[in-house]
Design a protein around this motif. Structure first.
Motif, PDB file in Angstrom:
ATOM      1  N   VAL A   7       7.896   7.938 -11.837  1.00  0.00           N
ATOM      2  CA  VAL A   7       7.281   7.061 -10.829  1.00  0.00           C
ATOM      3  C   VAL A   7       8.321   6.132 -10.212  1.00  0.00           C
ATOM      4  O   VAL A   7       8.393   5.983  -8.985  1.00  0.00           O
ATOM      5  CB  VAL A   7       6.135   6.253 -11.456  1.00  0.00           C
ATOM      6  N   THR A   8       9.144   5.485 -11.057  1.00  0.00           N
ATOM      7  CA  THR A   8      10.150   4.561 -10.513  1.00  0.00           C
ATOM      8  C   THR A   8      11.179   5.318  -9.669  1.00  0.00           C
ATOM      9  O   THR A   8      11.652   4.812  -8.652  1.00  0.00           O
ATOM     10  CB  THR A   8      10.855   3.804 -11.645  1.00  0.00           C
ATOM     11  N   GLY A   9      11.508   6.541 -10.083  1.00  0.00           N
ATOM     12  CA  GLY A   9      12.438   7.342  -9.285  1.00  0.00           C
ATOM     13  C   GLY A   9      11.865   7.681  -7.926  1.00  0.00           C
ATOM     14  O   GLY A   9      12.587   7.675  -6.920  1.00  0.00           O
ATOM     15  N   GLU A  10      10.561   7.955  -7.882  1.00  0.00           N
ATOM     16  CA  GLU A  10       9.909   8.260  -6.605  1.00  0.00           C
ATOM     17  C   GLU A  10       9.924   7.039  -5.688  1.00  0.00           C
ATOM     18  O   GLU A  10      10.153   7.157  -4.479  1.00  0.00           O
ATOM     19  CB  GLU A  10       8.474   8.715  -6.859  1.00  0.00           C
ATOM     20  N   ILE A  11       9.698   5.859  -6.254  1.00  0.00           N
ATOM     21  CA  ILE A  11       9.706   4.632  -5.449  1.00  0.00           C
ATOM     22  C   ILE A  11      11.110   4.334  -4.939  1.00  0.00           C
ATOM     23  O   ILE A  11      11.304   3.964  -3.772  1.00  0.00           O
ATOM     24  CB  ILE A  11       9.159   3.449  -6.272  1.00  0.00           C
ATOM     25  N   LYS A  12      12.108   4.503  -5.795  1.00  0.00           N
ATOM     26  CA  LYS A  12      13.486   4.270  -5.351  1.00  0.00           C
ATOM     27  C   LYS A  12      13.889   5.253  -4.271  1.00  0.00           C
ATOM     28  O   LYS A  12      14.613   4.905  -3.334  1.00  0.00           O
ATOM     29  CB  LYS A  12      14.429   4.362  -6.547  1.00  0.00           C
ATOM     30  N   ARG A  13      13.420   6.490  -4.378  1.00  0.00           N
ATOM     31  CA  ARG A  13      13.696   7.476  -3.338  1.00  0.00           C
ATOM     32  C   ARG A  13      13.025   7.063  -2.030  1.00  0.00           C
ATOM     33  O   ARG A  13      13.562   7.278  -0.951  1.00  0.00           O
ATOM     34  CB  ARG A  13      13.195   8.855  -3.791  1.00  0.00           C
ATOM     35  N   HIS A  14      11.845   6.486  -2.165  1.00  0.00           N
ATOM     36  CA  HIS A  14      11.135   5.998  -0.973  1.00  0.00           C
ATOM     37  C   HIS A  14      11.956   4.923  -0.271  1.00  0.00           C
ATOM     38  O   HIS A  14      12.099   4.946   0.958  1.00  0.00           O
ATOM     39  CB  HIS A  14       9.772   5.435  -1.386  1.00  0.00           C
ATOM     40  N   PHE A  15      12.510   3.981  -1.029  1.00  0.00           N
ATOM     41  CA  PHE A  15      13.323   2.932  -0.418  1.00  0.00           C
ATOM     42  C   PHE A  15      14.593   3.512   0.192  1.00  0.00           C
ATOM     43  O   PHE A  15      15.047   3.057   1.242  1.00  0.00           O
ATOM     44  CB  PHE A  15      13.704   1.880  -1.466  1.00  0.00           C
ATOM     45  N   ARG A  16      15.170   4.513  -0.455  1.00  0.00           N
ATOM     46  CA  ARG A  16      16.398   5.110   0.061  1.00  0.00           C
ATOM     47  C   ARG A  16      16.154   5.847   1.372  1.00  0.00           C
ATOM     48  O   ARG A  16      16.971   5.817   2.282  1.00  0.00           O
ATOM     49  CB  ARG A  16      16.970   6.088  -0.969  1.00  0.00           C
TER      50      ARG A  16
ATOM     51  N   GLU B 268       0.832  -1.202   0.000  1.00  0.00           N
ATOM     52  CA  GLU B 268       0.000   0.000   0.000  1.00  0.00           C
ATOM     53  C   GLU B 268       0.868   1.255   0.000  1.00  0.00           C
ATOM     54  O   GLU B 268       0.544   2.241  -0.677  1.00  0.00           O
ATOM     55  CB  GLU B 268      -0.930  -0.004   1.217  1.00  0.00           C
ATOM     56  N   ASP B 269       1.982   1.221   0.744  1.00  0.00           N
ATOM     57  CA  ASP B 269       2.888   2.372   0.751  1.00  0.00           C
ATOM     58  C   ASP B 269       3.491   2.593  -0.629  1.00  0.00           C
ATOM     59  O   ASP B 269       3.657   3.735  -1.080  1.00  0.00           O
ATOM     60  CB  ASP B 269       3.999   2.163   1.775  1.00  0.00           C
ATOM     61  N   LEU B 270       3.849   1.506  -1.289  1.00  0.00           N
ATOM     62  CA  LEU B 270       4.433   1.623  -2.626  1.00  0.00           C
ATOM     63  C   LEU B 270       3.406   2.155  -3.627  1.00  0.00           C
ATOM     64  O   LEU B 270       3.743   2.932  -4.527  1.00  0.00           O
ATOM     65  CB  LEU B 270       4.965   0.260  -3.083  1.00  0.00           C
ATOM     66  N   ARG B 271       2.149   1.748  -3.466  1.00  0.00           N
ATOM     67  CA  ARG B 271       1.100   2.272  -4.349  1.00  0.00           C
ATOM     68  C   ARG B 271       0.924   3.771  -4.149  1.00  0.00           C
ATOM     69  O   ARG B 271       0.790   4.529  -5.113  1.00  0.00           O
ATOM     70  CB  ARG B 271      -0.232   1.561  -4.061  1.00  0.00           C
ATOM     71  N   GLN B 272       0.918   4.195  -2.897  1.00  0.00           N
ATOM     72  CA  GLN B 272       0.773   5.621  -2.609  1.00  0.00           C
ATOM     73  C   GLN B 272       1.961   6.406  -3.170  1.00  0.00           C
ATOM     74  O   GLN B 272       1.794   7.506  -3.711  1.00  0.00           O
ATOM     75  CB  GLN B 272       0.683   5.837  -1.095  1.00  0.00           C
ATOM     76  N   THR B 273       3.158   5.843  -3.046  1.00  0.00           N
ATOM     77  CA  THR B 273       4.350   6.511  -3.571  1.00  0.00           C
ATOM     78  C   THR B 273       4.283   6.604  -5.094  1.00  0.00           C
ATOM     79  O   THR B 273       4.641   7.639  -5.679  1.00  0.00           O
ATOM     80  CB  THR B 273       5.614   5.755  -3.140  1.00  0.00           C
ATOM     81  N   ALA B 274       3.851   5.524  -5.747  1.00  0.00           N
ATOM     82  CA  ALA B 274       3.709   5.555  -7.205  1.00  0.00           C
ATOM     83  C   ALA B 274       2.680   6.591  -7.625  1.00  0.00           C
ATOM     84  O   ALA B 274       2.842   7.288  -8.631  1.00  0.00           O
ATOM     85  CB  ALA B 274       3.313   4.158  -7.707  1.00  0.00           C
ATOM     86  N   HIS B 275       1.616   6.697  -6.850  1.00  0.00           N
ATOM     87  CA  HIS B 275       0.574   7.688  -7.141  1.00  0.00           C
ATOM     88  C   HIS B 275       1.135   9.099  -7.037  1.00  0.00           C
ATOM     89  O   HIS B 275       0.819   9.972  -7.861  1.00  0.00           O
ATOM     90  CB  HIS B 275      -0.591   7.498  -6.172  1.00  0.00           C
ATOM     91  N   LEU B 276       1.982   9.335  -6.028  1.00  0.00           N
ATOM     92  CA  LEU B 276       2.620  10.644  -5.892  1.00  0.00           C
ATOM     93  C   LEU B 276       3.517  10.930  -7.099  1.00  0.00           C
ATOM     94  O   LEU B 276       3.552  12.053  -7.616  1.00  0.00           O
ATOM     95  CB  LEU B 276       3.447  10.683  -4.609  1.00  0.00           C
ATOM     96  N   GLY B 277       4.234   9.896  -7.572  1.00  0.00           N
ATOM     97  CA  GLY B 277       5.062  10.070  -8.764  1.00  0.00           C
ATOM     98  C   GLY B 277       4.233  10.445  -9.973  1.00  0.00           C
ATOM     99  O   GLY B 277       4.652  11.273 -10.805  1.00  0.00           O
ATOM    100  N   LEU B 278       3.040   9.862 -10.099  1.00  0.00           N
ATOM    101  CA  LEU B 278       2.161  10.195 -11.214  1.00  0.00           C
ATOM    102  C   LEU B 278       1.695  11.649 -11.122  1.00  0.00           C
ATOM    103  O   LEU B 278       1.649  12.368 -12.123  1.00  0.00           O
ATOM    104  CB  LEU B 278       0.955   9.246 -11.227  1.00  0.00           C
ATOM    105  N   VAL B 279       1.356  12.091  -9.901  1.00  0.00           N
ATOM    106  CA  VAL B 279       0.950  13.492  -9.714  1.00  0.00           C
ATOM    107  C   VAL B 279       2.076  14.429 -10.140  1.00  0.00           C
ATOM    108  O   VAL B 279       1.851  15.430 -10.834  1.00  0.00           O
ATOM    109  CB  VAL B 279       0.549  13.750  -8.251  1.00  0.00           C
ATOM    110  N   LYS B 280       3.298  14.109  -9.746  1.00  0.00           N
ATOM    111  CA  LYS B 280       4.440  14.940 -10.130  1.00  0.00           C
ATOM    112  C   LYS B 280       4.655  14.920 -11.637  1.00  0.00           C
ATOM    113  O   LYS B 280       5.027  15.939 -12.238  1.00  0.00           O
ATOM    114  CB  LYS B 280       5.700  14.467  -9.400  1.00  0.00           C
ATOM    115  N   ALA B 281       4.436  13.761 -12.254  1.00  0.00           N
ATOM    116  CA  ALA B 281       4.608  13.665 -13.700  1.00  0.00           C
ATOM    117  C   ALA B 281       3.560  14.509 -14.428  1.00  0.00           C
ATOM    118  O   ALA B 281       3.867  15.159 -15.434  1.00  0.00           O
ATOM    119  CB  ALA B 281       4.510  12.205 -14.142  1.00  0.00           C
ATOM    120  N   VAL B 282       2.333  14.503 -13.924  1.00  0.00           N
ATOM    121  CA  VAL B 282       1.271  15.301 -14.544  1.00  0.00           C
ATOM    122  C   VAL B 282       1.633  16.782 -14.502  1.00  0.00           C
ATOM    123  O   VAL B 282       1.443  17.511 -15.478  1.00  0.00           O
ATOM    124  CB  VAL B 282      -0.078  15.050 -13.820  1.00  0.00           C
TER     125      VAL B 282
END
Length: 268
Positions: free
Chosen positions: A99-108, A66-80
């Motif tokens: 989106v993938t950059g946002e998720i990788k940043r989340h893991f970092r 669920e956290d990863l989904r929320q992070t991906a959603h944030l990446g989509l908002v930024k992309a828009v």
């Protein structure tokens, strides 16, 4: 492993309009315009399945899906908000790395490396979701008071939670300070230094017995001058005498202290 985006995902349309066409129309509208909000929601809905596939691709690595989904959603908002249709590139080519950059940043930024209280571990996921949802609504990061209201927690508790969340990842002290410079000192060599306060300990301990020889007025003078940092004029106004008299009293008090300290340090 490459992420499968699905067949012709960048050619999907909403009511006959591609994502590129929708976003081109979005640029001409104010951000709070109802039509702009509708267009953003359409694009978000269009690519939601892709977000879920990307989140599943990174799941199973210690972070809740669920956290990863929320992070991906944030990446989509930024992309828009960041996509420029006039550059001629498909939206999908901008969306995927965002989106993938946002998720990788989340893991970092969100990987526990230091043991913290269990209540903070349990609340960190909620803190992350609340923060992302706030960013999606307001296009900015929330402040501490705003997080406290959203999570219905005291401000002090949120501050402690934010500090604990920083312990999710750490850097090795053996890492070089500058990775691209040969022979660069490590972080351990750059951290810390001599504490000048150690030299003050002996002086303070020497003064402690000497202070016993002062009367109440002399102690008040020292407190106002050296602890509250008042000027002689301010001290004069405080105790009701002239500035010249304050100067004489301070000089006499300091002489009295020096004499007592010298006598105590002289071997008998």
């Amino acid at each position: 492993m490459p992420i499968e985006t699905g067949p012709a995902v960048d050619e999907k349309e909403v009511e006959g309009r591609s994502a590129e066409e929708l976003l081109e129309g979005l640029q001409a509208l104010p951000q709070d315009d109802p039509e702009a909000i509708r267009i953003q929601e359409e694009v978000l809905e269009l690519y939601r399945p892709l977000l879920y596939r990307i989140a599943r691709h990174y799941s199973g690595r210690g972070e809740p899906y669920e956290d990863l989904r929320q992070t991906a959603h944030l990446g989509l908002v930024k992309a828009v908000h960041g996509y420029n249709p006039h550059r001629g590139k498909k939206f999908i080519s901008y969306l995927l790395p965002t989106v993938t950059g946002e998720i990788k940043r989340h893991f970092r930024d969100h990987t526990w490396a230091v043991r913290v209280p269990r209540r903070h571990q349990e609340r960190r996921g909620r803190l992350h979701r609340v923060s992302i949802e706030f960013q999606q609504r307001h296009a900015r990061e929330p402040g501490i008071d705003e997080l406290a209201r959203e999570m219905d927690l005291p401000r002090a508790e949120v501050e402690e939670l934010l500090q604990a969340s920083e312990a999710y990842s750490t850097l090795s002290l053996d890492l070089p300070d500058h990775k691209d410079e040969e022979g660069s000192p490590t972080l351990e060599e750059r951290i810390g230094g001599e504490d000048d306060s150690y030299e003050l300990v002996l002086e303070r301990e020497s003064l402690r017995p000497a202070m016993c020889c002062l009367d109440d007025r002399e102690r008040v003078l020292l407190r106002l001058r050296f602890f509250e940092d008042l000027t002689q004029a301010q001290i004069a106004e405080e105790i009701g005498c002239s500035q010249m008299h304050v100067s004489r009293l301070l000089a006499a008090t300091l002489d009295k202290l020096r004499e007592r300290v010298d006598r105590d340090e002289t071997p008998s």
